[in-house]
Design a protein around this motif. Structure first.
Motif, PDB file in Angstrom:
ATOM      1  N   LEU A  27      11.936  14.952  33.716  1.00 34.68           N
ATOM      2  CA  LEU A  27      11.745  14.710  35.140  1.00 34.68           C
ATOM      3  C   LEU A  27      13.035  15.063  35.863  1.00 34.68           C
ATOM      4  CD1 LEU A  27       9.898  13.619  37.372  1.00 34.68           C
ATOM      5  CD2 LEU A  27      10.852  11.367  36.918  1.00 34.68           C
ATOM      6  N   LEU A  28      12.962  15.986  36.817  1.00 36.71           N
ATOM      7  CA  LEU A  28      14.131  16.427  37.574  1.00 36.71           C
ATOM      8  C   LEU A  28      14.014  15.953  39.016  1.00 36.71           C
ATOM      9  CD1 LEU A  28      14.198  20.115  36.337  1.00 36.71           C
ATOM     10  CD2 LEU A  28      15.428  18.182  35.380  1.00 36.71           C
ATOM     11  N   HIS A  29      15.128  15.565  39.605  1.00 42.68           N
ATOM     12  CA  HIS A  29      15.162  15.135  41.004  1.00 42.68           C
ATOM     13  C   HIS A  29      15.917  16.179  41.803  1.00 42.68           C
ATOM     14  CE1 HIS A  29      13.709  11.108  40.034  1.00 42.68           C
ATOM     15  NE2 HIS A  29      14.483  11.173  38.960  1.00 42.68           N
ATOM     16  N   ARG A  30      15.226  16.876  42.695  1.00 45.28           N
ATOM     17  CA  ARG A  30      15.887  17.857  43.571  1.00 45.28           C
ATOM     18  C   ARG A  30      16.552  17.163  44.748  1.00 45.28           C
ATOM     19  NH1 ARG A  30      11.733  22.827  44.362  1.00 45.28           N
ATOM     20  NH2 ARG A  30      11.857  23.676  42.267  1.00 45.28           N
ATOM     21  N   SER A  31      15.819  16.292  45.379  1.00 45.83           N
ATOM     22  CA  SER A  31      16.356  15.537  46.505  1.00 45.83           C
ATOM     23  C   SER A  31      15.819  14.114  46.408  1.00 45.83           C
ATOM     24  CB  SER A  31      15.938  16.187  47.833  1.00 45.83           C
ATOM     25  OG  SER A  31      14.538  16.127  47.986  1.00 45.83           O
ATOM     26  N   ASP A  34      11.802  14.503  46.497  1.00 46.95           N
ATOM     27  CA  ASP A  34      11.203  15.640  45.805  1.00 46.95           C
ATOM     28  C   ASP A  34      11.439  15.532  44.301  1.00 46.95           C
ATOM     29  OD1 ASP A  34       9.901  17.995  45.421  1.00 46.95           O
ATOM     30  OD2 ASP A  34      11.622  19.244  45.886  1.00 46.95           O
ATOM     31  N   ARG A  35      10.363  15.546  43.528  1.00 44.24           N
ATOM     32  CA  ARG A  35      10.466  15.490  42.072  1.00 44.24           C
ATOM     33  C   ARG A  35       9.796  16.710  41.460  1.00 44.24           C
ATOM     34  NH1 ARG A  35      10.104  10.146  43.527  1.00 44.24           N
ATOM     35  NH2 ARG A  35      11.643   8.815  42.549  1.00 44.24           N
ATOM     36  N   ALA A  47       9.215  25.950  32.174  1.00 45.14           N
ATOM     37  CA  ALA A  47       8.710  26.106  33.538  1.00 45.14           C
ATOM     38  C   ALA A  47       8.935  24.816  34.300  1.00 45.14           C
ATOM     39  CB  ALA A  47       7.235  26.461  33.519  1.00 45.14           C
ATOM     40  N   ARG A  48       9.083  24.939  35.602  1.00 46.48           N
ATOM     41  CA  ARG A  48       9.201  23.779  36.487  1.00 46.48           C
ATOM     42  C   ARG A  48       7.941  23.716  37.330  1.00 46.48           C
ATOM     43  NH1 ARG A  48      15.451  24.100  38.512  1.00 46.48           N
ATOM     44  NH2 ARG A  48      16.347  23.772  36.447  1.00 46.48           N
ATOM     45  N   ILE A  49       7.221  22.597  37.221  1.00 41.81           N
ATOM     46  CA  ILE A  49       5.968  22.429  37.959  1.00 41.81           C
ATOM     47  C   ILE A  49       5.979  21.087  38.663  1.00 41.81           C
ATOM     48  CG2 ILE A  49       4.627  23.936  36.458  1.00 41.81           C
ATOM     49  CD1 ILE A  49       3.600  21.520  35.016  1.00 41.81           C
ATOM     50  N   GLY A  50       5.091  20.939  39.612  1.00 41.48           N
ATOM     51  CA  GLY A  50       4.995  19.690  40.353  1.00 41.48           C
ATOM     52  C   GLY A  50       4.306  18.618  39.528  1.00 41.48           C
ATOM     53  N   PRO A  51       4.614  17.360  39.794  1.00 40.18           N
ATOM     54  CA  PRO A  51       4.011  16.269  39.028  1.00 40.18           C
ATOM     55  C   PRO A  51       2.510  16.129  39.241  1.00 40.18           C
ATOM     56  CG  PRO A  51       5.404  15.404  40.770  1.00 40.18           C
ATOM     57  CD  PRO A  51       5.583  16.886  40.751  1.00 40.18           C
TER      58      PRO A  51
END
Length: 57
Positions: A27-31, A34-35, A47-51
């Motif tokens: 799980l990455l936190h951009r802001s 926004d996850r 790949a980076r995808i939305g939750p």
């Protein structure tokens, strides 16, 4: 975790089908609000995808 719907790769012509199991989940936190989920997709790689595209299986 599994993919809820079809995901197309922007870098290649590979499409990952719904129901595909993913590995190496982070799980990455951009802001603040926004996850993003970083997963290893078979045939695509990292790949980076939305939750909203994944669920716990």
């Amino acid at each position: 975790m599994t993919i809820l719907r079809r995901v197309k790769s922007k870098k290649s012509d590979v499409t990952v089908a719904a129901g595909t199991r993913v590995h190496s989940i982070r799980l990455l936190h951009r802001s603040h609000d926004d996850r993003v989920v970083a997963v290893m997709l078979p045939g695509v790689g990292l790949a980076r995808i939305g939750p909203s595209l994944v669920r716990k299986a």
